[in-house]
Each structure stands twice: as structure tokens, then as C-alpha cells.
Motif scaffolding. Structure first.
Motif, PDB file in Angstrom:
ATOM      1  N   ALA A 610      53.032  -4.956   8.187  1.00  0.00           N
ATOM      2  CA  ALA A 610      53.545  -3.761   8.861  1.00  0.00           C
ATOM      3  C   ALA A 610      54.579  -4.131   9.919  1.00  0.00           C
ATOM      4  O   ALA A 610      55.601  -3.443  10.075  1.00  0.00           O
ATOM      5  CB  ALA A 610      52.385  -2.989   9.484  1.00  0.00           C
ATOM      6  N   ALA A 611      54.336  -5.206  10.660  1.00  0.00           N
ATOM      7  CA  ALA A 611      55.292  -5.632  11.683  1.00  0.00           C
ATOM      8  C   ALA A 611      56.604  -6.079  11.059  1.00  0.00           C
ATOM      9  O   ALA A 611      57.696  -5.789  11.577  1.00  0.00           O
ATOM     10  CB  ALA A 611      54.684  -6.756  12.526  1.00  0.00           C
ATOM     11  N   ILE A 612      56.544  -6.794   9.944  1.00  0.00           N
ATOM     12  CA  ILE A 612      57.765  -7.239   9.267  1.00  0.00           C
ATOM     13  C   ILE A 612      58.558  -6.045   8.757  1.00  0.00           C
ATOM     14  O   ILE A 612      59.795  -6.040   8.798  1.00  0.00           O
ATOM     15  CB  ILE A 612      57.410  -8.207   8.136  1.00  0.00           C
ATOM     16  CG1 ILE A 612      56.891  -9.522   8.717  1.00  0.00           C
ATOM     17  CG2 ILE A 612      58.609  -8.461   7.229  1.00  0.00           C
ATOM     18  CD1 ILE A 612      56.322 -10.462   7.692  1.00  0.00           C
ATOM     19  N   ALA A 613      57.855  -5.017   8.281  1.00  0.00           N
ATOM     20  CA  ALA A 613      58.557  -3.812   7.833  1.00  0.00           C
ATOM     21  C   ALA A 613      59.315  -3.158   8.979  1.00  0.00           C
ATOM     22  O   ALA A 613      60.340  -2.511   8.756  1.00  0.00           O
ATOM     23  CB  ALA A 613      57.562  -2.819   7.237  1.00  0.00           C
ATOM     24  N   GLU A 614      58.853  -3.357  10.197  1.00  0.00           N
ATOM     25  CA  GLU A 614      59.534  -2.841  11.387  1.00  0.00           C
ATOM     26  C   GLU A 614      60.524  -3.850  11.962  1.00  0.00           C
ATOM     27  O   GLU A 614      61.068  -3.631  13.043  1.00  0.00           O
ATOM     28  CB  GLU A 614      58.499  -2.476  12.454  1.00  0.00           C
ATOM     29  CG  GLU A 614      57.639  -1.275  12.115  1.00  0.00           C
ATOM     30  CD  GLU A 614      58.418   0.020  12.181  1.00  0.00           C
ATOM     31  OE1 GLU A 614      59.202   0.201  13.123  1.00  0.00           O
ATOM     32  OE2 GLU A 614      58.259   0.836  11.253  1.00  0.00           O
ATOM     33  N   ARG A 615      60.713  -4.973  11.272  1.00  0.00           N
ATOM     34  CA  ARG A 615      61.601  -6.053  11.710  1.00  0.00           C
ATOM     35  C   ARG A 615      61.150  -6.654  13.032  1.00  0.00           C
ATOM     36  O   ARG A 615      61.946  -7.164  13.813  1.00  0.00           O
ATOM     37  CB  ARG A 615      63.060  -5.582  11.825  1.00  0.00           C
ATOM     38  CG  ARG A 615      63.609  -4.908  10.589  1.00  0.00           C
ATOM     39  CD  ARG A 615      63.637  -5.841   9.411  1.00  0.00           C
ATOM     40  NE  ARG A 615      64.492  -7.006   9.641  1.00  0.00           N
ATOM     41  CZ  ARG A 615      64.558  -8.059   8.829  1.00  0.00           C
ATOM     42  NH1 ARG A 615      63.799  -8.089   7.732  1.00  0.00           N
ATOM     43  NH2 ARG A 615      65.365  -9.066   9.099  1.00  0.00           N
ATOM     44  N   ASP A 616      59.854  -6.602  13.290  1.00  0.00           N
ATOM     45  CA  ASP A 616      59.286  -7.167  14.509  1.00  0.00           C
ATOM     46  C   ASP A 616      58.678  -8.529  14.169  1.00  0.00           C
ATOM     47  O   ASP A 616      57.472  -8.669  13.950  1.00  0.00           O
ATOM     48  CB  ASP A 616      58.228  -6.227  15.094  1.00  0.00           C
ATOM     49  CG  ASP A 616      57.775  -6.644  16.486  1.00  0.00           C
ATOM     50  OD1 ASP A 616      58.092  -7.782  16.903  1.00  0.00           O
ATOM     51  OD2 ASP A 616      57.090  -5.842  17.155  1.00  0.00           O
ATOM     52  N   GLY A 617      59.529  -9.530  14.116  1.00  0.00           N
ATOM     53  CA  GLY A 617      59.073 -10.851  13.716  1.00  0.00           C
ATOM     54  C   GLY A 617      58.106 -11.475  14.705  1.00  0.00           C
ATOM     55  O   GLY A 617      57.163 -12.176  14.310  1.00  0.00           O
ATOM     56  N   ALA A 618      58.314 -11.228  16.003  1.00  0.00           N
ATOM     57  CA  ALA A 618      57.428 -11.814  17.013  1.00  0.00           C
ATOM     58  C   ALA A 618      56.001 -11.297  16.852  1.00  0.00           C
ATOM     59  O   ALA A 618      55.025 -12.064  16.919  1.00  0.00           O
ATOM     60  CB  ALA A 618      57.963 -11.511  18.406  1.00  0.00           C
TER      61      ALA A 618
END
Length: 728
Positions: A610-618
Motif C-alpha cells: 500500500a505504501a509503494i502504491a502511494e510512492r512512499d518508499g520510506a
């Protein structure tokens, strides 16, 4: 009457399986210290299990399967296993367990997968494969474990001796003889030829101190308190002289208490009732108990259970002879019998009581706890009208305990006295066909039965809908209306609740999830909680399989609170979360995952996706911290890409052996050497063209020649770039 209270059971779990999916009935059993599930996969089926803090997920490969889990919790409590739900594909089963429960899974030679769930502090259960190798025959251990001075199974397995004693050297023949004797005693006990006197206990003999030859106990009795019955005893009707004892200490009731075929004649029922109703009051206006009981027996033989009970109650008739009549009346009317009713525990008897005990008692863990032959012969002797009432339910119960041959025998007995248009016969036939994975043939069998406004027709409707759902069909409006009408007529009864479940899943089959959730909200307060939870889980799994993303998203947000509070397994929640995050609803995907699920490895992987889908790599890297494995490495590489750390991403993809992603990450990071080694043909061609040394190429002399050369060069470069963009 039971004719009005017969139900078909719960519907097929998981509607994604098409016509080629094979239905598997998940069976359960409760044992001392552990609970067991058995999934009867075909021989050669491959399977994997993934553990999580909230339970496990079982996935099969090499075939397409659907799971019938309607009766899992009829045999086991919800303490170790909290829920069993089919996944969003055809081959996954999610099992939610209680806290501090550990599981052990293995596969039998026939393909069946056995999963045992034990308390963390309990000793691990033995494998099913080892049950026949622990030294004590399985039947003997079951029937006599509380009476014979046998050592525990582990000690017997270690010594290799059936009695837990190490035989002297060269005594292999003695050991074999001991085993044969125990097996013979086991068969005799299971057949009722030998029984244990539970009122007498015997001390365990001291090791190495057997009775000397010629010695005997002080009281002159045998060392083991046995009672035996020979074939001569049976032929001479010596049962009353030596009543058979069950392992719980009960004596089997005699056949004359249950001889329904002798309680009715060929005369018209009205004539028989008029005759039996005369003489009920004897001298001094006191009721004649024998006459009242004869009338009650006639009511039972005609299929009127409520009338039989009312007759006995009106004249205040009780006692040992009346108690079986009340029990039989409840069985005919489908009224659950109390769990402490002694008759319900006599299914192992070899007389007529076995049939009624099996019909009114709880389902046994296996067929070894009942006398199948006695049940079949008792059923065949019943009057036709009682066969019609008990037949479909008896078929269903045999199928639930894994006895399809016995179920087919009951169907055949029902067929001998029924026409092809008989509804109970059609129901029994459909149950067998559904159990064998033939939904189309089941529909054809049910279509031949007459449609009436009675509960037999309601049962037939339930089975017909189940068959259509097994074939992946949507349920039409007329059928849904018929289910709704039958549901309102049956109210809060168990059949009414099963009709409610049918209507809910029927609405879901056509995408009518708003109606389905509204019907679910009207579930009776005093209803079957297990059936409601199972229905809710099936409905949500059904929603997860809807191909229309708009319907999926709208329903997920409309019923968000219900979904979050539902007792769903972790794997099902994760599958829903992944679909939401894939559609761009990462925050909603995270909300679907409960706190417990988020702490599991699979839950953290879902949060990372889910975080990667939001481009939130950290955030993705934080969720992946400490996780190993290929899935975690793939997500970690994607997280590096989201952070712009292309070199780290390329290094991870390279370790994973993904040359395409390695080249793409290297391209984004301008690592041209890696692109040359792992890139595609077009990527290598672009790099070679960009880094080529053209100084040695001849330079056109005239302006027109130089212009033409530049145009040609530009066209070549544009063609390379077009191919590169197409590849990406």
C-alpha cells in the motif's frame, strides 16, 4: 413434523469455482488436547501453508477446488479454531485460530491434508499415519482406553510392544500373538460381542509379575472385567439376560421400544386413530398408561411427533417406556434433543435404538462410533411415511461423517417405496450428487419433484440454489423471490436462517450487495451465530471476487464498518487490502487490516504494498524492516525505486535474478555498464549508439551532403528512441 423442518445445510463456500471446480467437504473432530481439520484433496495434490499471528492459510495447486465448510463447527467448539473461510480464489482456505494455538499439518497417502491445532502448552498430537503403529489397535484404544491398564501411546511406540513391555529376545512370535489378540478383542468390542463392566476397576499389575499359571483373583473373576456374548446367545435372544454395555456404562435399550413398523397397520389412519382413542380412561376415571402409550406410538408411526408428545403430556404419562416415545417424537419433528439425553449416545448399539440415537444425537467424529449396519437395517424396516421423513436427513448426516456408501444405501431404501416424483427421494438423490460434485445432475433430480407450498419444497429449493451456485451461475429474480417467501414463512427457525443465508448469497451472485447486507442485518438475535458469521465471511469473499471495480470499491466503502468488525481471517483481509491499494485506495487498504493482522509478516507485506502504491518508499521500508524472503526483497527494491535510489534497487533485482527490472533500475540510475550486461536488445543498442565514437567516420564535404547525413542520423536515433519508449 420433521417433514416440515428438514433443511439442506449451508451453501457452497466460495462461488468463484466454475463448472470444473471440485467441491471438498472440510471435516473436523475434537480430541483430547487438540482439534483436527481434514481436507480431502485428491491423491497427488500439492499444498502449502503460510503461518500468521492470527492463524494460517492453506493453498492447494494442481487443480481447482471449492470448499464445503458448513459443518466444521457442528463437531468442534470455537476455542482453538475461531473461523474457517474460503479465499477469493478456488484453492485457498483461511483458518483463524485463538491465541497461543499452534498447528501441525501433514498429508496422508490418499491425498488428504490433516491439520491439528493444539494449545501451546499441550503435547503435540500424533500423526494420523502413526495411529495404526502406536502398538494399540485404534478401535481398542477408543473403546477400552479407560478400562484396560495400558501404558501411554508414546511408551508403547518406543518399546514396540502392544502392552508396553519389552519382549525377551526371540519372542517376536509372542509379540505378534499379543497384537492379534488385541485386534480380535477390538473387533469383538466394536461389534458388541464383548463389553466392559465400568463398575469394576482393576489395578495395573506390577511389571514383571504376571499371574503364575493356575493362579486366579481372590473373587474368582477374570483379571479383566469382561462380559461376552456368543452367536448362540444372540440366536437364543439372550440380550435381556446379558444386556450389552457401551463404553459410557449405558445399556442398549431393547428393540421393542423402537419397533415403529409394529405400531401401525394397513387400515386407514382414521380407523386406527379411532380405535386407539377408545379406552384411554380406565376404572375410576384414571388414564390407562398402556392405552395412552399405544396411541402415542401410532401418532409416531404416522409421523405426528407433536401429537404424540401432547398425548403423553395430557395424561401425565412418563417413565422408562414413555421417555423413548418423547425422544422419537422430537426426532420426527426435527427438535434438537438435549445433549445429556442418554438415548442420543446409543448410536454404537446393534439394535433399532442406533438409528434414533444417530438421528437425534450430535454427529460423531468418525463412523467407528456408530453401528452403520444397525442404522441401515432399522431404517429399512420403517413404514414408508417415516422413511420419507427421516431419509433425506439421514442421507445428509451420513455424508457429513464421510459415509457416502451408507448414504447411498439409505437413498436406495427410500427409492424402493417412493415414486420418482417423491420430494424426499429427490432431496436424498440431490444430496448425494452434490456431495460427489455433480451439481447439474442434482438440479435435474430436484426438477422432477413436485413443487408444493411445504417445507420439503423449501429444502428442495435450497439444494437447487446450492447446485446452481456450485456451477457459478447467477440466481434469477424469480428464484430469489421464492427464497424470500419461504424465509418469511419459516421465520427464525433453523431452516429459516438457512434460507436467509441462501437469499444473501443469491443476491451477491448478481451483484446485489446492498440487498444482501440489508438481509444480513435482519438476522434473528437468537439465531445461529456460527451460520451468520460464516455467511458474512462468504459474502465478503464473494465481494472480493466481483470483477467490476466500481461495485467493489463502492461496497467496500459503504459497508466499511461492517467489514472492519467482521471476524475475517487475516489472509482474506490482506487480499481485500491488496485490491484496494492496487486501485489507488491505499489508506482504505490499511484500515481494512486490523492491529493483529498488521503485526504479522503477511500483514506488513500488505502495508508495504500500500505504501509503494502511494510512492512512499520510506514507509514501505519501515514496514519491511526485519522481514526476509523473496516477497520482502521484491518490495524493498520497489521501495528504493520510489525513493530514487536506483543503484540499490538494481542491486536487489540483480540478486533476485530479475534481469528486466535490473536493467530498468540501472537505466534510471544511469548505470550504463549494468544496462549493457542485463538490458534488452533495444536498451543495449541505444547505449552503444550514444557512446559510439564517430570521429573516424568520413565527413561529407558539401553542405547538402552534411545536411542529408544529419537527417539520416536523426532518423536512426528517433527510430531507436521510439523502440525504447515502446518497450517501456
Amino acid at each position: 413434523m420433521m417433514r416440515r423442518l428438514i433443511w439442506a445445510g449451508a451453501f457452497l463456500i466460495g462461488l468463484a469455482g466454475g463448472a470444473g471446480a471440485q467441491q471438498l467437504s472440510v471435516r473436523s473432530g475434537e480430541h483430547d488436547g487438540f482439534s483436527r481439520l481434514v481436507i480431502p484433496y485428491p491423491r497427488g495434490t500439492k499444498w502449502t501453508i503460510e503461518d500468521g499471528d492470527g492463524g494460517i492459510s492453506l493453498r492447494a495447486s494442481g487443480g481447482s477446488f471449492t470448499y464445503d465448510i458448513r459443518d466444521v463447527f457442528r463437531l468442534i467448539p470455537r476455542n482453538r479454531i475461531l473461523s474457517v473461510v474460503a479465499g477469493t480464489d478456488n484453492n485457498t482456505l483461511f483458518i483463524k485460530t485463538g491465541e497461543k494455538i499452534r498447528s501441525k499439518a501433514y498429508q496422508l497417502d490418499g491425498g488428504q491434508v490433516v491439520i491439528d491445532f493444539a494449545d501451546a502448552e499441550a503435547a503435540p498430537p500424533d500423526d494420523v499415519q502413526s495411529a495404526g503403529r502406536i502398538g494399540i489397535p485404534e478401535h481398542l484404544d477408543l473403546l477400552w482406553k479407560n478400562h484396560l491398564p495400558l501404558e501411554d501411546a508414546d511408551a508403547i511406540a518406543q518399546t514396540g510392544s502392544p502392552l508396553g513391555e519389552n519382549p525377551p529376545d526371540g519372542s517376536a512370535r509372542v509379540s505378534a500373538a499379543e497384537r492379534q489378540l488385541l485386534e480380535s478383542l477390538s473387533r469383538a468390542a466394536s461389534q458388541g460381542l464383548i463389553s466392559v463392566d465400568p463398575t469394576r476397576k482393576i489395578p495395573k499389575p506390577a511389571t514383571g509379575s504376571p499371574l503364575a499359571e493356575g493362579d486366579s483373583p481372590d473373587d474368582g473373576s477374570l483379571p479383566i472385567p469382561l462380559r461376552s456374548e456368543t452367536v448362540y446367545d444372540r440366536d437364543l435372544d439372550q440380550e435381556n439376560a446379558h444386556p450389552r454395555l457401551l463404553i459410557n456404562g449405558q445399556s442398549c435399550l431393547p428393540d421393542d421400544r423402537f419397533a415403529v413398523e409394529n405400531w401401525v397397520t394397513d387400515a386407514p389412519p382414521t380407523d386406527q386413530l379411532a380405535e386407539r382413542q377408545n379406552g384411554l380412561i380406565g376404572e375410576f376415571d384414571r388414564p390407562d398408561p398402556a392405552a395412552v402409550e399405544r396411541l402415542a406410538r401410532l401418532y409416531i408411526a404416522l409421523g405426528f411427533g407433536a401429537e404424540a408428545k401432547a398425548t403423553l403430556a395430557a395424561f401425565d404419562i412418563g417413565g422408562a417406556t414413555a421417555r423413548p416415545l418423547v425422544y422419537m417424537a422430537d426426532v420426527i419433528d426435527g427438535i434438537p434433543t438435549p445433549p445429556d439425553e442418554p438415548i442420543s449416545h446409543m448410536a454404537a448399539c446393534d439394535g433399532k435404538v442406533a438409528l434414533w440415537a444417530f438421528m437425534g444425537g450430535g454427529l460423531p467424529a468418525d463412523a467407528g462410533q456408530i453401528d452403520v449396519t444397525a442404522i441401515q437395517s432399522s431404517y429399512s424396516a420403517l413404514p414408508p411415511q417415516i422413511r420419507d421423513i427421516l431419509g433425506p436427513v439421514l442421507v445428509e448426516r451420513f455424508l457429513k461423517i464421510g459415509q457416502p456408501d451408507a448414504a447411498e444405501a439409505i437413498r436406495n431404501a427410500l427409492r424402493r417405496t417412493s415414486s420418482v416424483e417423491n420430494t424426499p427421494l429427490a432431496i436424498a438423490q440431490a444430496q448425494l450428487l452434490l456431495a460427489s460434485g455433480q451439481p447439474l445432475a442434482a438440479e435435474e433430480s430436484l426438477s422432477a419433484a413436485p413443487v408444493r407450498n411445504d417445507l420439503n419444497s423449501a429444502q428442495s429449493l435450497v439444494l437447487s440454489v446450492e447446485a446452481r451456485l456450485m456451477r457459478g451461475q447467477a440466481i434469477d429474480r424469480k428464484t430469489r423471490d421464492d427464497i424470500a417467501a419461504q424465509m418469511h414463512q419459516t421465520g427464525a427457525s433453523e431452516l429459516g436462517q438457512r434460507l436467509r443465508r441462501a437469499l444473501i448469497l443469491a443476491e451477491g451472485s448478481v451483484g446485489g450487495f446492498d440487498n444482501a447486507f440489508d438481509i444480513l442485518a435482519g438476522w434473528p438475535q437468537e439465531g445461529l451465530d456460527d451460520l451468520r458469521d460464516q455467511t458474512l465471511g462468504d459474502l465478503i469473499a464473494q465481494l472480493g471476487r466481483v470483477p467490476d471495480d466500481l461495485i467493489f470499491v463502492r461496497q467496500m466503502f459503504t459497508h466499511r464498518q461492517v467489514l472492519q468488525a467482521a471476524p475475517l481471517p487475516a489472509a482474506l483481509r490482506i487480499s481485500l487490502a491488496d485490491r484496494l491499494s492496487g486501485l489507488g485506495f491505499s489508506a482504505a487498504a490499511a484500515d481494512i487490516l486490523t492491529a493483529t493482522v498488521r503485526q504479522t509478516a503477511t500483514g506488513r507485506l500488505a502495508l508495504a504494498r500500500a505504501a509503494i502504491a502511494e510512492r512512499d518508499g520510506a514507509a514501505a521500508l519501515a514496514h519491511l524492516d526485519g522481514l526476509d524472503g523473496e516477497a520482502a526483497a521484491q518490495l524493498r527494491a520497489q521501495a528504493y525505486l520510489a525513493l530514487g535510489e536506483h543503484a540499490n534497487a538494481a542491486a536487489l533485482f540483480r540478486v533476485l535474478g530479475d534481469e528486466q527490472e535490473t536493467a530498468r533500475a540501472a537505466w534510471r540510475g544511469a548505470s550504463w555498464d549494468i544496462v549493457k550486461d542485463h538490458g534488452s536488445d533495444i536498451e543495449r543498442a541505444v547505449i552503444e549508439d550514444a557512446t559510439a565514437d564517430n570521429a573516424s567516420d568520413p565527413i561529407p564535404t558539401g553542405p547538402i551532403s552534411r545536411a542529408n547525413a544529419l537527417i539520416t542520423r536523426s532518423q536512426e536515433e528517433r527510430a531507436l528512441l521510439d523502440r525504447l519508449l515502446t518497450a517501456y
